[in-house]
Design a protein around this motif. Sequence first.
Motif, PDB file in Angstrom:
ATOM      1  N   LEU A  31       1.493   6.336   1.326  1.00 60.01           N
ATOM      2  CA  LEU A  31       1.998   4.806   0.606  1.00 60.01           C
ATOM      3  C   LEU A  31       1.143   3.805   1.315  1.00 60.01           C
ATOM      4  O   LEU A  31       0.189   3.432   0.006  1.00 60.01           O
ATOM      5  CB  LEU A  31       3.235   4.541   0.899  1.00 60.01           C
ATOM      6  CG  LEU A  31       4.285   3.589   0.942  1.00 60.01           C
ATOM      7  CD1 LEU A  31       3.843   3.767  -0.908  1.00 60.01           C
ATOM      8  CD2 LEU A  31       5.237   2.851   1.164  1.00 60.01           C
ATOM      9  N   SER A  32       0.688   3.961   2.056  1.00 57.92           N
ATOM     10  CA  SER A  32      -0.669   3.000   2.180  1.00 57.92           C
ATOM     11  C   SER A  32      -2.219   2.941   1.491  1.00 57.92           C
ATOM     12  O   SER A  32      -2.232   2.135   0.967  1.00 57.92           O
ATOM     13  CB  SER A  32      -0.784   2.336   4.219  1.00 57.92           C
ATOM     14  OG  SER A  32      -2.032   1.784   4.503  1.00 57.92           O
ATOM     15  N   THR A  33      -2.482   4.492   2.180  1.00 54.79           N
ATOM     16  CA  THR A  33      -3.151   4.451   1.331  1.00 54.79           C
ATOM     17  C   THR A  33      -3.335   4.497  -0.581  1.00 54.79           C
ATOM     18  O   THR A  33      -4.315   3.524  -1.143  1.00 54.79           O
ATOM     19  CB  THR A  33      -4.139   5.704   1.405  1.00 54.79           C
ATOM     20  OG1 THR A  33      -3.981   6.160   2.877  1.00 54.79           O
ATOM     21  CG2 THR A  33      -5.247   7.048   0.768  1.00 54.79           C
ATOM     22  N   ALA A  34      -2.095   4.359  -0.676  1.00 50.59           N
ATOM     23  CA  ALA A  34      -2.567   4.285  -2.232  1.00 50.59           C
ATOM     24  C   ALA A  34      -2.378   3.064  -2.822  1.00 50.59           C
ATOM     25  O   ALA A  34      -2.606   2.408  -3.740  1.00 50.59           O
ATOM     26  CB  ALA A  34      -1.020   5.409  -2.825  1.00 50.59           C
ATOM     27  N   VAL A  35      -1.205   2.031  -2.263  1.00 51.68           N
ATOM     28  CA  VAL A  35      -1.095   0.507  -2.371  1.00 51.68           C
ATOM     29  C   VAL A  35      -2.516   0.084  -2.263  1.00 51.68           C
ATOM     30  O   VAL A  35      -3.056  -0.528  -3.285  1.00 51.68           O
ATOM     31  CB  VAL A  35      -0.067   0.488  -1.118  1.00 51.68           C
ATOM     32  CG1 VAL A  35       0.547  -0.939  -1.614  1.00 51.68           C
ATOM     33  CG2 VAL A  35       1.076   0.614  -2.016  1.00 51.68           C
ATOM     34  N   GLY A  36      -3.275   0.646  -1.031  1.00 52.94           N
ATOM     35  CA  GLY A  36      -4.641  -0.205  -1.288  1.00 52.94           C
ATOM     36  C   GLY A  36      -5.305   0.151  -1.783  1.00 52.94           C
ATOM     37  O   GLY A  36      -6.576  -1.019  -2.499  1.00 52.94           O
ATOM     38  N   GLN A  37      -5.514   1.931  -2.417  1.00 51.70           N
ATOM     39  CA  GLN A  37      -6.927   1.876  -3.743  1.00 51.70           C
ATOM     40  C   GLN A  37      -6.180   1.360  -4.933  1.00 51.70           C
ATOM     41  O   GLN A  37      -6.867   0.781  -5.658  1.00 51.70           O
ATOM     42  CB  GLN A  37      -6.223   3.017  -3.901  1.00 51.70           C
ATOM     43  CG  GLN A  37      -7.198   3.785  -4.729  1.00 51.70           C
ATOM     44  CD  GLN A  37      -7.640   5.403  -4.841  1.00 51.70           C
ATOM     45  OE1 GLN A  37      -5.961   5.986  -4.491  1.00 51.70           O
ATOM     46  NE2 GLN A  37      -8.267   6.000  -5.579  1.00 51.70           N
ATOM     47  N   PHE A  38      -4.197   0.827  -5.474  1.00 50.95           N
ATOM     48  CA  PHE A  38      -4.272   0.348  -6.306  1.00 50.95           C
ATOM     49  C   PHE A  38      -4.169  -1.037  -6.757  1.00 50.95           C
ATOM     50  O   PHE A  38      -4.858  -1.312  -7.203  1.00 50.95           O
ATOM     51  CB  PHE A  38      -2.387   0.044  -6.642  1.00 50.95           C
ATOM     52  CG  PHE A  38      -1.891  -0.304  -7.553  1.00 50.95           C
ATOM     53  CD1 PHE A  38      -1.312   0.814  -8.847  1.00 50.95           C
ATOM     54  CD2 PHE A  38      -1.175  -0.974  -7.473  1.00 50.95           C
ATOM     55  CE1 PHE A  38      -1.658   0.211 -10.246  1.00 50.95           C
ATOM     56  CE2 PHE A  38      -1.010  -1.619  -8.932  1.00 50.95           C
ATOM     57  CZ  PHE A  38      -1.105  -1.740  -9.578  1.00 50.95           C
ATOM     58  N   HIS A  39      -5.138  -1.623  -5.359  1.00 51.83           N
ATOM     59  CA  HIS A  39      -4.931  -2.872  -5.538  1.00 51.83           C
ATOM     60  C   HIS A  39      -6.146  -4.173  -5.081  1.00 51.83           C
ATOM     61  O   HIS A  39      -6.116  -3.821  -5.924  1.00 51.83           O
ATOM     62  CB  HIS A  39      -4.354  -3.520  -3.729  1.00 51.83           C
ATOM     63  CG  HIS A  39      -4.801  -5.226  -3.448  1.00 51.83           C
ATOM     64  ND1 HIS A  39      -5.323  -5.931  -2.391  1.00 51.83           N
ATOM     65  CD2 HIS A  39      -3.554  -5.931  -3.948  1.00 51.83           C
ATOM     66  CE1 HIS A  39      -5.280  -7.022  -2.618  1.00 51.83           C
ATOM     67  NE2 HIS A  39      -4.268  -7.159  -3.438  1.00 51.83           N
ATOM     68  N   ALA A  72       8.858   2.280 -12.089  1.00 48.59           N
ATOM     69  CA  ALA A  72      10.498   0.866 -12.103  1.00 48.59           C
ATOM     70  C   ALA A  72      11.004   1.760 -10.781  1.00 48.59           C
ATOM     71  O   ALA A  72      11.308   0.583  -9.803  1.00 48.59           O
ATOM     72  CB  ALA A  72      11.140   0.717 -13.174  1.00 48.59           C
ATOM     73  N   SER A  73      11.306   2.801 -10.701  1.00 52.86           N
ATOM     74  CA  SER A  73      12.088   2.946  -9.270  1.00 52.86           C
ATOM     75  C   SER A  73      11.650   2.769  -8.281  1.00 52.86           C
ATOM     76  O   SER A  73      12.141   2.100  -7.639  1.00 52.86           O
ATOM     77  CB  SER A  73      12.978   3.790  -9.292  1.00 52.86           C
ATOM     78  OG  SER A  73      13.582   4.389 -10.957  1.00 52.86           O
ATOM     79  N   ALA A  74      10.463   2.973  -8.402  1.00 51.16           N
ATOM     80  CA  ALA A  74       9.039   3.053  -6.957  1.00 51.16           C
ATOM     81  C   ALA A  74       8.972   1.222  -6.436  1.00 51.16           C
ATOM     82  O   ALA A  74       9.315   1.092  -5.347  1.00 51.16           O
ATOM     83  CB  ALA A  74       7.979   4.047  -7.148  1.00 51.16           C
ATOM     84  N   ILE A  75       8.871   0.194  -7.766  1.00 48.10           N
ATOM     85  CA  ILE A  75       8.997  -1.291  -8.217  1.00 48.10           C
ATOM     86  C   ILE A  75      10.163  -1.345  -6.828  1.00 48.10           C
ATOM     87  O   ILE A  75       9.868  -2.546  -6.304  1.00 48.10           O
ATOM     88  CB  ILE A  75       8.050  -1.679  -9.406  1.00 48.10           C
ATOM     89  CG1 ILE A  75       7.255  -1.506  -9.697  1.00 48.10           C
ATOM     90  CG2 ILE A  75       8.425  -3.167  -9.007  1.00 48.10           C
ATOM     91  CD1 ILE A  75       7.026  -1.427 -10.968  1.00 48.10           C
TER      92      ILE A  75
END
Length: 144
Positions: A14-22, A132-135
């Motif tokens: 999750l941390s990696t995905a959110v960082g990459q997305f950001h 949407a659920s994940a958000i």
Amino acid sequence: MSDDPRLEALAVELSTAVGQFHRRVRAAAAGADELNVSQTAALVRLDRNGRMTTSDLARAESMKPQSMGAILATLEEEGLVERRPHPTDGRQVEFGLTPKGVEARRRRSAAKREWLMAALSKLSPGERNALASAIALIKRMGEA
């Protein structure tokens, strides 16, 4: 803290995905101007909060007033912010966005929104529902 290796792996993912997305969203917005992260954060804060002193901005962004002063000086040179005397304390000045600063903020937001909409358009309806659920879950985690 849990000793469950699955939770640890999920946390890392999750941390990696959110960082990459950001970083990807930030890169899309960078095409709208040449501002760095700190300069953008100052513009966002001024856009949301209105006029602020250097000290108030520094405190809000968790940095030293001297660092914020340098950021504001650059933004002022670029014509994105302007200073005015503080309305009640003659020793201080407040900074606010200029029309050029408002436009830079608008362009950056539009670039982010356009990239996000293009990325979302590539997802299936089921993937959009899952997102949407994940958000909602991520928001809830952020508020905990």
